[in-house]
Design a protein around this motif. Sequence first.
Motif, PDB file in Angstrom:
ATOM      1  N   ALA A  15       0.836  -1.205   0.000  1.00 20.55           N
ATOM      2  CA  ALA A  15       0.000   0.000   0.000  1.00 20.55           C
ATOM      3  C   ALA A  15       0.868   1.252   0.000  1.00 20.55           C
ATOM      4  O   ALA A  15       0.601   2.208  -0.735  1.00 20.55           O
ATOM      5  N   ARG A  16       1.915   1.243   0.802  1.00 20.56           N
ATOM      6  CA  ARG A  16       2.809   2.398   0.867  1.00 20.56           C
ATOM      7  C   ARG A  16       3.526   2.631  -0.462  1.00 20.56           C
ATOM      8  O   ARG A  16       3.817   3.765  -0.814  1.00 20.56           O
ATOM      9  N   SER A  17       3.811   1.560  -1.184  1.00 18.46           N
ATOM     10  CA  SER A  17       4.540   1.692  -2.448  1.00 18.46           C
ATOM     11  C   SER A  17       3.720   2.416  -3.513  1.00 18.46           C
ATOM     12  O   SER A  17       4.280   2.883  -4.511  1.00 18.46           O
ATOM     13  N   LEU A  18       2.426   2.529  -3.304  1.00 16.62           N
ATOM     14  CA  LEU A  18       1.551   3.176  -4.289  1.00 16.62           C
ATOM     15  C   LEU A  18       1.667   4.696  -4.269  1.00 16.62           C
ATOM     16  O   LEU A  18       1.301   5.357  -5.244  1.00 16.62           O
ATOM     17  N   GLY A  19       2.145   5.256  -3.160  1.00 15.95           N
ATOM     18  CA  GLY A  19       2.309   6.701  -3.059  1.00 15.95           C
ATOM     19  C   GLY A  19       1.005   7.479  -3.026  1.00 15.95           C
ATOM     20  O   GLY A  19       0.955   8.626  -3.472  1.00 15.95           O
ATOM     21  N   LEU A  20      -0.037   6.875  -2.480  1.00 19.65           N
ATOM     22  CA  LEU A  20      -1.329   7.556  -2.417  1.00 19.65           C
ATOM     23  C   LEU A  20      -1.304   8.645  -1.350  1.00 19.65           C
ATOM     24  O   LEU A  20      -0.634   8.515  -0.326  1.00 19.65           O
ATOM     25  N   LYS A  21      -2.050   9.700  -1.587  1.00 21.52           N
ATOM     26  CA  LYS A  21      -2.020  10.867  -0.695  1.00 21.52           C
ATOM     27  C   LYS A  21      -2.960  10.741   0.497  1.00 21.52           C
ATOM     28  O   LYS A  21      -2.729  11.338   1.538  1.00 21.52           O
ATOM     29  N   ASN A  22      -4.051   9.986   0.351  1.00 22.00           N
ATOM     30  CA  ASN A  22      -5.020   9.892   1.438  1.00 22.00           C
ATOM     31  C   ASN A  22      -5.860   8.625   1.293  1.00 22.00           C
ATOM     32  O   ASN A  22      -5.753   7.905   0.303  1.00 22.00           O
ATOM     33  N   TYR A  23      -6.678   8.373   2.316  1.00 24.46           N
ATOM     34  CA  TYR A  23      -7.465   7.140   2.330  1.00 24.46           C
ATOM     35  C   TYR A  23      -8.539   7.140   1.248  1.00 24.46           C
ATOM     36  O   TYR A  23      -8.928   6.078   0.761  1.00 24.46           O
ATOM     37  N   GLN A  24      -9.014   8.298   0.845  1.00 22.03           N
ATOM     38  CA  GLN A  24      -9.975   8.375  -0.265  1.00 22.03           C
ATOM     39  C   GLN A  24      -9.333   7.827  -1.536  1.00 22.03           C
ATOM     40  O   GLN A  24      -9.966   7.070  -2.279  1.00 22.03           O
ATOM     41  N   GLU A  25      -8.089   8.187  -1.778  1.00 21.59           N
ATOM     42  CA  GLU A  25      -7.386   7.641  -2.944  1.00 21.59           C
ATOM     43  C   GLU A  25      -7.243   6.130  -2.819  1.00 21.59           C
ATOM     44  O   GLU A  25      -7.344   5.411  -3.801  1.00 21.59           O
ATOM     45  N   TRP A  26      -7.001   5.649  -1.588  1.00 26.03           N
ATOM     46  CA  TRP A  26      -6.921   4.200  -1.378  1.00 26.03           C
ATOM     47  C   TRP A  26      -8.248   3.537  -1.739  1.00 26.03           C
ATOM     48  O   TRP A  26      -8.283   2.537  -2.429  1.00 26.03           O
ATOM     49  N   ARG A  27      -9.360   4.105  -1.279  1.00 21.61           N
ATOM     50  CA  ARG A  27     -10.680   3.513  -1.553  1.00 21.61           C
ATOM     51  C   ARG A  27     -10.946   3.475  -3.053  1.00 21.61           C
ATOM     52  O   ARG A  27     -11.501   2.495  -3.558  1.00 21.61           O
ATOM     53  N   GLU A  28     -10.561   4.526  -3.753  1.00 20.77           N
ATOM     54  CA  GLU A  28     -10.742   4.542  -5.211  1.00 20.77           C
ATOM     55  C   GLU A  28      -9.871   3.478  -5.868  1.00 20.77           C
ATOM     56  O   GLU A  28     -10.328   2.744  -6.740  1.00 20.77           O
ATOM     57  N   TYR A  29      -8.623   3.379  -5.434  1.00 24.56           N
ATOM     58  CA  TYR A  29      -7.719   2.371  -5.976  1.00 24.56           C
ATOM     59  C   TYR A  29      -8.240   0.958  -5.696  1.00 24.56           C
ATOM     60  O   TYR A  29      -8.187   0.079  -6.556  1.00 24.56           O
ATOM     61  N   ALA A  30      -8.747   0.753  -4.492  1.00 25.39           N
ATOM     62  CA  ALA A  30      -9.201  -0.574  -4.077  1.00 25.39           C
ATOM     63  C   ALA A  30     -10.358  -1.093  -4.922  1.00 25.39           C
ATOM     64  O   ALA A  30     -10.596  -2.305  -4.966  1.00 25.39           O
ATOM     65  N   GLN A  31     -11.061  -0.204  -5.609  1.00 32.16           N
ATOM     66  CA  GLN A  31     -12.189  -0.618  -6.451  1.00 32.16           C
ATOM     67  C   GLN A  31     -11.755  -0.974  -7.875  1.00 32.16           C
ATOM     68  O   GLN A  31     -12.567  -1.423  -8.675  1.00 32.16           O
ATOM     69  N   THR A  32     -10.469  -0.788  -8.172  1.00 38.56           N
ATOM     70  CA  THR A  32      -9.982  -1.076  -9.525  1.00 38.56           C
ATOM     71  C   THR A  32      -9.523  -2.520  -9.649  1.00 38.56           C
ATOM     72  O   THR A  32      -9.342  -3.220  -8.641  1.00 38.56           O
ATOM     73  N   ASN A  33      -9.305  -2.930 -10.867  1.00 41.46           N
ATOM     74  CA  ASN A  33      -8.763  -4.268 -11.119  1.00 41.46           C
ATOM     75  C   ASN A  33      -7.254  -4.309 -10.914  1.00 41.46           C
ATOM     76  O   ASN A  33      -6.648  -5.368 -11.064  1.00 41.46           O
ATOM     77  N   ASN A  34      -6.650  -3.171 -10.604  1.00 37.41           N
ATOM     78  CA  ASN A  34      -5.203  -3.124 -10.377  1.00 37.41           C
ATOM     79  C   ASN A  34      -4.816  -3.687  -9.016  1.00 37.41           C
ATOM     80  O   ASN A  34      -3.687  -4.128  -8.829  1.00 37.41           O
ATOM     81  N   LYS A  35      -5.746  -3.660  -8.056  1.00 41.17           N
ATOM     82  CA  LYS A  35      -5.450  -4.139  -6.704  1.00 41.17           C
ATOM     83  C   LYS A  35      -5.330  -5.657  -6.706  1.00 41.17           C
ATOM     84  O   LYS A  35      -6.233  -6.348  -7.156  1.00 41.17           O
ATOM     85  N   PRO A  36      -4.206  -6.179  -6.213  1.00 37.74           N
ATOM     86  CA  PRO A  36      -4.082  -7.642  -6.118  1.00 37.74           C
ATOM     87  C   PRO A  36      -5.174  -8.235  -5.227  1.00 37.74           C
ATOM     88  O   PRO A  36      -5.602  -7.597  -4.263  1.00 37.74           O
ATOM     89  N   LYS A  37      -5.584  -9.424  -5.537  1.00 39.70           N
ATOM     90  CA  LYS A  37      -6.663 -10.070  -4.783  1.00 39.70           C
ATOM     91  C   LYS A  37      -6.271 -10.370  -3.337  1.00 39.70           C
ATOM     92  O   LYS A  37      -7.136 -10.490  -2.475  1.00 39.70           O
ATOM     93  N   ASP A  38      -4.969 -10.477  -3.066  1.00 39.45           N
ATOM     94  CA  ASP A  38      -4.545 -10.787  -1.699  1.00 39.45           C
ATOM     95  C   ASP A  38      -4.274  -9.539  -0.858  1.00 39.45           C
ATOM     96  O   ASP A  38      -3.709  -9.614   0.226  1.00 39.45           O
TER      97      ASP A  38
END
Length: 64
Positions: A15-38
Amino acid sequence: MKEQFRDFKEAREFARSLGLKNYQEWREYAQTNNKPKDIPSAPNTVYKNKGWISSGDWLANGVV
């Protein structure tokens, strides 16, 4: 069958390697197909009592 996730430290490192600025960005990322299933979409729930401190710690973005 229950999903198998990476252990907390490995998942947090990812998660840290993604360089996201805030948890909202994390939530948006988490809804994509880019997030590993694990990697959980809701790490605060999955890692509660297993190392979870805060979204700022999860992303290492300086937010408490």
